[in-house]
Design a protein around this motif. Structure first.
Motif, PDB file in Angstrom:
ATOM      1  N   GLY A  15       0.854  -1.072   0.074  1.00  0.00           N
ATOM      2  CA  GLY A  15      -0.174   0.096  -0.087  1.00  0.00           C
ATOM      3  C   GLY A  15       0.876   1.239   0.075  1.00  0.00           C
ATOM      4  N   GLY A  16       1.964   1.103   0.527  1.00  0.00           N
ATOM      5  CA  GLY A  16       3.110   2.352   0.588  1.00  0.00           C
ATOM      6  C   GLY A  16       2.691   3.614   1.471  1.00  0.00           C
ATOM      7  N   GLU A  17       1.808   3.134   2.611  1.00  0.00           N
ATOM      8  CA  GLU A  17       1.375   4.259   3.529  1.00  0.00           C
ATOM      9  C   GLU A  17       2.599   4.793   4.236  1.00  0.00           C
ATOM     10  OE1 GLU A  17       0.859   5.296   7.757  1.00  0.00           O
ATOM     11  OE2 GLU A  17       1.058   3.314   7.130  1.00  0.00           O
ATOM     12  N   THR A  18       2.792   5.816   4.345  1.00  0.00           N
ATOM     13  CA  THR A  18       4.085   6.355   5.006  1.00  0.00           C
ATOM     14  C   THR A  18       3.680   7.176   6.386  1.00  0.00           C
ATOM     15  OG1 THR A  18       5.170   6.757   3.047  1.00  0.00           O
ATOM     16  CG2 THR A  18       5.949   7.974   4.609  1.00  0.00           C
ATOM     17  N   ARG A  19       4.571   7.010   7.177  1.00  0.00           N
ATOM     18  CA  ARG A  19       4.416   7.653   8.594  1.00  0.00           C
ATOM     19  C   ARG A  19       5.774   8.386   9.032  1.00  0.00           C
ATOM     20  NH1 ARG A  19       3.220   4.725  14.546  1.00  0.00           N
ATOM     21  NH2 ARG A  19       2.724   6.642  15.453  1.00  0.00           N
ATOM     22  N   THR A  20       5.675   9.518   9.297  1.00  0.00           N
ATOM     23  CA  THR A  20       6.800  10.178   9.861  1.00  0.00           C
ATOM     24  C   THR A  20       7.237   9.764  11.491  1.00  0.00           C
ATOM     25  OG1 THR A  20       6.203  12.261   8.449  1.00  0.00           O
ATOM     26  CG2 THR A  20       7.735  12.493  10.443  1.00  0.00           C
ATOM     27  N   LEU A  21       8.414   9.281  11.527  1.00  0.00           N
ATOM     28  CA  LEU A  21       8.877   8.960  12.626  1.00  0.00           C
ATOM     29  C   LEU A  21       9.706  10.207  13.616  1.00  0.00           C
ATOM     30  CD1 LEU A  21      10.104   5.516  12.181  1.00  0.00           C
ATOM     31  CD2 LEU A  21       8.046   5.944  13.014  1.00  0.00           C
ATOM     32  N   VAL A  22      10.727  10.765  12.731  1.00  0.00           N
ATOM     33  CA  VAL A  22      11.405  11.678  13.211  1.00  0.00           C
ATOM     34  C   VAL A  22      11.570  12.902  12.177  1.00  0.00           C
ATOM     35  CG1 VAL A  22      13.728  12.469  14.303  1.00  0.00           C
ATOM     36  CG2 VAL A  22      12.738  10.239  14.676  1.00  0.00           C
ATOM     37  N   ARG A  23      11.362  14.108  12.596  1.00  0.00           N
ATOM     38  CA  ARG A  23      11.516  15.269  11.879  1.00  0.00           C
ATOM     39  C   ARG A  23      12.877  16.123  12.026  1.00  0.00           C
ATOM     40  NH1 ARG A  23       6.099  16.429  13.054  1.00  0.00           N
ATOM     41  NH2 ARG A  23       4.500  15.841  11.547  1.00  0.00           N
ATOM     42  N   LEU A  24      13.624  16.248  10.934  1.00  0.00           N
ATOM     43  CA  LEU A  24      14.818  16.906  11.118  1.00  0.00           C
ATOM     44  C   LEU A  24      15.211  17.984  10.903  1.00  0.00           C
ATOM     45  CD1 LEU A  24      16.973  13.519  10.013  1.00  0.00           C
ATOM     46  CD2 LEU A  24      16.347  14.026  12.338  1.00  0.00           C
TER      47      LEU A  24
END
Length: 492
Positions: A323-332
């Motif tokens: 499905g390619g669903e993306t989740r942000t873990l850490v913003r830099l």
């Protein structure tokens, strides 16, 4: 090449502990020496390696790291679990010799692989390697050793190595070609072998429970990935890397699914390609995500990687293979307020400086002293924002004592650490310089410089006016505004 000086240890309150991630959503530690490899998540603990010099690494004298220490988090402070001393690196006009160490660690064992590469003259190249394995706190027993009997059979790369609680995977014929994959069962101490194609070389190995994934370079120059059963050494499938792409890293999960990140010819961060393969569908499944092609970790059908977003921003994110669903873990951060992450190769292949176990992600980020601080984020609490911190640098004194043993020093303040280059000039004449320096956090630091013409500048005078210039870099690796001051060079 940048060489880092030993930096001061941080207060115990900043040390990584073995507390559950829920208790401390982001934990940070500053290595006492220069960060070298890792981090590796092992149960509730984290392991990493540091390198340094017996009397302090000094780029002005080419004193290079000669020892490595492997640590893991403890209840109060880091515990040293392995060490390697006497590493030798030398460079000549027609030859060079480099020595490196890679590691594997589980809940109760540690493996260290020591590799040496000798080059020159001409295209002559010779390798040697030794792998040892043992329980924590006990001497390591030799597993395999080799000495390249046929110079020129390899490209001078460190032998690949990976380990989990069940298996140790390595190249049993790392000093020549073809490679030979070895999978050691840690419970029974039995080893299975898997022959590789003629003339091929193992570049990366990854082990996850019953599955072992490899990335190998073929005699033709192309690359291929493959997955094996850890229990038998039988190959489940093999597929070539897509044409026009350069593979950078792989990872494998328990069911034999393999994730591959590759680099496009342009080589930009957002030109990476993420693909996956499985025993049931051993064909390329390319996702729309455009990762930075410097590492991937795969657990539970989700791949974790670095990606570029927005105005030169970066983030550590997880992508669902289906499905390619993306989740942000850490913003830099973005632009000049970005916090850079390591993007260079470590011993044992293109090892990413992050790890993921499905519950936590551990990663290393550049700090002001050009070292790497370790961070941990609980994925259930994501996304996490890494706060940008500036790297202030000040002169403590504009008076510079004359050279002693062809060395001068500048007194500086670096409350968060600093790194860069420094020169002392009189007019257009450069009197002293340093190619590159790194200093840990402190308010009474000194930058060492090499005497180039300072001894001849006095000409009977007790002091001469000079111009001091320090060009430092920030946490993203970019040049900061140079610090330029008038100073006074004093005769000793």
């Amino acid at each position: 090449m940048r060489f880092a000086a030993i930096v001061t240890a941080v207060a115990a309150g900043l040390a990584l502990t073995a507390l559950p991630a829920e208790a401390r959503r982001v934990a940070v530690t500053q290595p006492a020496w220069q960060f070298a490899q890792g981090p590796t998540l092992v149960g509730d603990r984290i392991a990493w390696a540091e390198e340094g010099c017996r009397r302090g690494c000094d780029p002005t004298t080419d004193r290079l790291p000669d020892r490595l220490r492997l640590y893991r988090t403890g209840a109060r402070r880091p515990e040293r679990i392995a060490r390697a001393d006497g590493l030798r690196t030398s460079f000549g006009e027609e030859s060079s010799s480099t020595e490196s160490v890679s590691y594997g660690v589980s809940a109760n064992r540690v493996a260290l692989q020591r590799s040496r590469v000798d080059r020159g003259p001409g295209a002559l190249l010779r390798e040697s390697s030794a792998l040892g394995l043992g329980f924590l706190g006990s001497p390591r027993s030799p597993v395999v050793a080799c000495d390249g009997a046929e110079p020129g059979q390899t490209e001078g790369e460190s032998a690949p190595l990976d380990m989990d609680d069940a298996s140790l995977a390595y190249d049993e014929a790392s000093c020549g070609r073809p490679s030979r994959l070895a999978i050691r069962d840690l419970a029974s101490d039995t080893t299975r072998f898997a022959a590789q194609p003629v003339g091929s070389r193992l570049v990366v190995v990854r082990v996850s429970g019953p599955a072992v994934g490899v990335l190998r370079r073929l005699a033709s120059g192309g690359h291929e990935t493959a997955v094996y059963r850890a229990a038998t050494g039988a190959q489940l499938f093999s597929v070539p890397v897509p044409a026009g792409l350069t593979p950078e890293d792989i990872d494998v999960q328990d069911d034999g699914t393999l994730a591959l990140v590759s680099r496009a010819p342009e080589g930009e961060c957002d030109d990476g390609v993420l693909s996956w393969y499985s025993p049931a569908e051993p064909t390329e499944h390319r996702l729309a995500t455009r990762p930075c092609a410097n590492g991937v970790r795969l657990v539970g059908g989700r791949a974790v990687l670095f990606a570029e977003v927005g105005d030169e921003g970066q983030e550590l994110s997880s992508v669902a293979l289906t499905g390619g669903e993306t989740r942000t873990l850490v913003r830099l951060g973005e632009g000049r307020r970005r916090v850079d992450h390591p993007a260079f190769r470590a011993p044992g292949g293109p090892v990413p400086f992050f790890d993921y176990d499905g519950r936590r992600v551990a990663y290393a980020l550049r700090d002001c002293s050009d070292n790497q601080g370790l961070h941990v984020t609980d994925t259930e609490s994501a996304p996490e924002e890494v706060r940008y911190v500036g790297c202030p640098l000040r002169l403590r004194s504009r008076r510079v004592a004359g050279p002693r043993r062809r060395r001068l020093s500048l007194a500086v303040r670096c409350p968060r650490g600093c790194s860069g280059t420094a020169t002392i000039r009189r007019g257009h004449v450069r009197l002293a310089y340093t190619g590159y320096f790194t200093l840990g956090p402190g308010r009474r630091q000194r930058v060492r410089l090499i005497d180039e013409a300072a001894s001849r500048a006095f000409r009977g005078r007790r002091a001469v006016g000079v111009r001091i210039a320090i060009r430092s870099v920030d946490r993203s690796g970019r040049d900061q505004r140079p610090l330029i001051r008038r100073g006074l060079l004093l005769r000793r």
